[in-house]
Design an enzyme around this catalytic site. Structure first.
Site, short mmCIF file in Angstrom:
data_model
loop_
_atom_site.label_atom_id
_atom_site.label_comp_id
_atom_site.label_asym_id
_atom_site.label_seq_id
_atom_site.Cartn_x
_atom_site.Cartn_y
_atom_site.Cartn_z
N HIS A 110 110.54 -20.43 78.99
CA HIS A 110 109.19 -20.43 78.42
C HIS A 110 108.54 -21.80 78.60
CE1 HIS A 110 109.72 -16.51 76.79
NE2 HIS A 110 110.51 -16.85 75.79
N HIS B 289 116.98 -19.62 78.27
CA HIS B 289 115.87 -18.70 78.02
C HIS B 289 114.64 -19.44 77.49
CE1 HIS B 289 114.21 -14.73 76.52
NE2 HIS B 289 113.61 -15.55 75.67
N GLU B 290 114.83 -20.24 76.45
CA GLU B 290 113.69 -20.95 75.85
C GLU B 290 113.11 -21.99 76.81
OE1 GLU B 290 112.31 -19.87 73.30
OE2 GLU B 290 113.89 -18.54 72.58
#
Length: 283
Positions: free
Chosen positions: A203, A199-200
């Site tokens: 980004h 997920h990170e």
């Protein structure tokens, strides 16, 4: 320089989740500005900002191979990770971004190029407070190197990241920080498959949350991730929180669902990642 956080909004739904994945919020104008900056960069470099038109040319150059530098910050034996733990996390990144969990192949691959262990109680227990000094000391590589740091981020959030648009403002701050307990086989119940780093890293590669801006355009700026009013909590089924077409993308890696619920990136997210790489991180 103080950088903004990674775009993670602690709205009421996120606060009720056992472990919201991250903790900051990008305002509507900031999202619009970041999308505009991407379009301008693509136009300046390629003569168009149409990601579909660009994609065939970008794909012909082969997959995006991301070198990974892994930094284990620990306090004695607490937080210590073995090389096998590190490799399992990198394998999880490759499976997720390669479509191995059921979504599309984004064309991104990750290659571990180095790792370190740093024994620091202050950095380990307060990675946000000491983020700048920690990263200045440990970070390796340039704009295309993914630096992953593990520490005791906490139970209120699981990690935080920078966006590619931020690199030129503070290169030393670039990277991803995740809680060591969220790695594959970790001790965070429901968040123990390594998908926090997936997920990170999304980004870091230029993706917003699927619930970005709620039902308000432009959402996350990607056409095939339907609008979503609020983050997923647990693993909801058949949820549709916005009047626009399409059910909520609760299984998307850029949502907040439990790890067992997350399994996919979309074709549009793959195009966005490849376009952002070409605009900001590629050679």
């Amino acid at each position: 320089m103080t950088e903004p956080d990674d775009g993670c909004g602690p709205d009421s739904a996120a606060r009720t989740s056992a472990h919201p994945r991250d903790h900051a919020h990008l305002g509507h104008e900031e999202v619009v500005g970041m999308l505009g900056d991407l379009r301008q960069k693509l136009t300046d470099r390629f003569g168009t900002s149409d990601e579909r038109r660009l994609d065939s040319a970008l794909r012909r150059s082969g997959p995006v191979v991301v070198p990974v530098r892994f930094h284990v910050v620990h306090n004695g034996r607490t937080g210590w990770l073995s090389v096998s733990d590190i490799r399992r996390q990198v394998d999880t990144l490759n499976a997720a971004y390669g479509g191995g969990r059921g979504g599309v192949d984004t064309g991104v691959r990750f290659r571990l190029t180095g790792y370190s262990h740093t024994n620091s109680s202050a950095w380990f227990y307060r990675p946000r407070t000491y983020e700048s000094s920690m990263k200045r000391r440990l970070r390796k590589g340039g704009r295309g190197t993914l630096n992953i740091y593990t520490a005791a981020v906490g139970t209120d959030v699981l990690g935080f990241s920078t966006f590619p648009q931020w690199y030129r403002r503070a290169p030393h701050m670039d990277g991803v920080v995740v809680d060591f307990r969220s790695l594959p086989g970790g001790s965070f119940r429901n968040y123990d498959r390594g998908y926090t780093a997936v997920h990170e890293t999304g980004h870091w590669l230029g993706l917003f949350h699927t619930f970005e801006n709620g039902c308000r355009p432009p959402g996350d700026g990607i056409a095939d991730t339907p609008y979503e009013a609020r983050p997923a909590d647990g693993c909801p089924h058949g949820r549709d929180t916005c009047p626009q077409r399409g059910g909520d993308p609760v299984h998307n890696f850029m949502n907040y669902a439990h790890d067992s619920c997350m399994r996919e990136f979309t074709a549009g997210q793959g195009r966005r990642v490849r376009a952002a790489w070409a605009a900001y991180r590629g050679g």
